[in-house]
Scaffold this active site. Structure first.
Site, short mmCIF file in Angstrom:
data_model
loop_
_atom_site.label_atom_id
_atom_site.label_comp_id
_atom_site.label_asym_id
_atom_site.label_seq_id
_atom_site.Cartn_x
_atom_site.Cartn_y
_atom_site.Cartn_z
N ASP A 8 0.78 -1.12 0.00
CA ASP A 8 -0.11 -0.01 -0.14
C ASP A 8 0.84 1.24 -0.31
O ASP A 8 2.22 1.22 0.26
CB ASP A 8 -0.75 0.16 1.48
CG ASP A 8 -1.52 1.17 1.48
OD1 ASP A 8 -2.24 1.56 0.41
OD2 ASP A 8 -1.58 1.69 2.52
N LEU A 9 0.48 2.38 -0.48
CA LEU A 9 1.23 3.59 -0.36
C LEU A 9 1.01 4.52 0.81
O LEU A 9 1.88 4.67 1.66
CB LEU A 9 1.00 4.56 -1.77
CG LEU A 9 1.66 5.75 -1.94
CD1 LEU A 9 3.17 5.62 -2.23
CD2 LEU A 9 1.04 6.25 -3.00
N THR A 16 1.39 10.10 3.87
CA THR A 16 0.48 10.90 3.24
C THR A 16 -1.04 10.96 3.68
O THR A 16 -2.00 11.54 3.68
CB THR A 16 0.28 10.65 1.72
OG1 THR A 16 0.52 9.34 1.76
CG2 THR A 16 1.50 11.49 0.93
N SER A 115 -2.50 0.59 -4.12
CA SER A 115 -2.93 1.88 -3.70
C SER A 115 -4.13 2.19 -4.20
O SER A 115 -4.45 2.07 -5.41
CB SER A 115 -2.01 2.89 -3.42
OG SER A 115 -3.00 4.21 -3.05
N ALA A 116 -5.49 2.60 -3.53
CA ALA A 116 -6.55 3.14 -4.12
C ALA A 116 -6.26 4.40 -4.70
O ALA A 116 -7.05 5.02 -5.05
CB ALA A 116 -7.72 3.13 -2.74
N GLU A 170 0.39 -3.31 4.59
CA GLU A 170 -0.79 -2.42 4.76
C GLU A 170 -0.82 -1.65 6.24
O GLU A 170 -0.46 -2.24 7.31
CB GLU A 170 -2.18 -3.13 4.85
CG GLU A 170 -2.56 -3.25 3.32
CD GLU A 170 -3.29 -1.81 3.07
OE1 GLU A 170 -3.44 -0.91 3.92
OE2 GLU A 170 -3.78 -1.57 1.81
N ASP A 171 -1.23 -0.45 6.12
CA ASP A 171 -1.79 0.24 7.34
C ASP A 171 -3.14 0.26 7.71
O ASP A 171 -3.53 1.07 8.81
CB ASP A 171 -1.31 1.59 7.41
CG ASP A 171 -1.92 2.65 6.47
OD1 ASP A 171 -2.11 2.12 5.41
OD2 ASP A 171 -2.19 3.65 6.75
C1 BG6 Z 1 -5.73 5.56 -0.31
C2 BG6 Z 1 -5.83 6.32 1.04
O1 BG6 Z 1 -4.37 5.07 -0.20
O2 BG6 Z 1 -6.15 6.44 -1.33
C3 BG6 Z 1 -7.61 6.98 1.35
O3 BG6 Z 1 -5.72 5.53 2.23
C4 BG6 Z 1 -7.39 7.55 -0.02
O4 BG6 Z 1 -7.46 7.83 2.30
C5 BG6 Z 1 -7.62 6.89 -1.41
O5 BG6 Z 1 -8.88 8.16 -0.07
C6 BG6 Z 1 -7.84 7.64 -2.61
O6 BG6 Z 1 -6.68 8.47 -2.77
P1 BG6 Z 1 -6.91 9.83 -3.85
O7 BG6 Z 1 -5.30 10.21 -3.78
O8 BG6 Z 1 -7.15 9.00 -5.09
O9 BG6 Z 1 -7.83 10.46 -3.63
MG MG Z 2 -2.71 2.95 3.46
#
Ligand code: BG6
Ligand code: MG
Length: 216
Positions: A8-9, A16, A115-116, A170-171
């Protein structure tokens, strides 16, 4: 035997997560919704729009805004978040990360980012570590977000490793649940919060003995 690492990032490679929190908290305040650290845990690992939906539901405002208005609110949050990212540099890698990914590289263990975040490529550039990752999952290609295992399975496939040969880092609880559902070994990165179901918990990546981890 483990042959690939999937990270995960936000909250694992760099902190961040604190900027996401600031940006959501500020947006929440303009909507009359107070976001505290406890509720914020539920937003970790969750996509931008799903996070907004959770915030609106938390504030009892789930029916107040149209789809277009919600898109504008999500954009406003992201603009603020991207502004907060501007000063990001290699000094913002979490402690132990550079050492750990360097050791993986020396051992030719391929690494991917699951990462999402749609901001992942720019964040990795700013941190100066893009070259350590052979694949970054594009969240726009996913049907389901964490805790669904899809993002982790996609990363493993791109690294040409079986899920049972992968370690996920992952966190967020949603992420640990996704790694477990994918059948991978789950390493949880904790600060003060609890993570249930991780195979191993650490505060920082260089607490891990990489050769031991590869034998799991
Ligand atoms: C995840 C975060 O890595 O990315 C979430 O833990 C975040 O908090 C999600 O909402 C989406 O990120 P972004 O940068 O596309 O808004
Ligand atoms: Mg995370």
């Amino acid at each position: 035997m483990r042959r690939g690492f999937i990270f995960d990032l936000d909250g694992v490679i760099t902190d961040t997560a604190k900027y996401h929190y600031i940006a959501w908290k500020d947006l929440g305040a303009t909507l009359g919704i107070t976001i505290d650290p406890v509720f914020n845990e539920q937003l970790k690992g969750i996509s931008r729009m799903d996070s907004l939906d959770r915030i609106l539901a938390y504030g009892g405002k789930e029916t107040v805004y149209s789809k277009e208005e919600k898109e504008q609110l999500a954009e406003k949050k992201n603009d603020h978040y991207v502004e907060l990212l501007q000063t990001l540099s290699p000094a913002d890698l979490l402690p132990g990360v550079k050492e750990f990914i360097s050791q993986a590289k020396e051992r030719k263990i391929p690494c991917a980012i699951a990462s999402a975040s749609k901001n992942a490529p720019v964040i990795l550039e700013k941190l100066g570590v893009t070259g350590y990752f052979s694949y970054i999952v594009d969240p726009d290609t996913l049907n389901r977000g964490k805790p669904d295992p899809e993002i982790f399975l996609k990363a493993a496939e791109a690294l040409a490793v079986q899920p049972q040969e992968a370690v996920g880092f992952e966190d967020a609880q949603a992420g640990i649940d996704g790694i477990n559902a994918a059948g991978m070994y789950a390493v949880g990165i904790v600060e003060n919060e609890k993570l249930l179901g991780a195979d191993q918990l650490v505060y920082r990546l260089d607490e891990l003995a990489i050769d031991e981890l590869l034998k799991k």
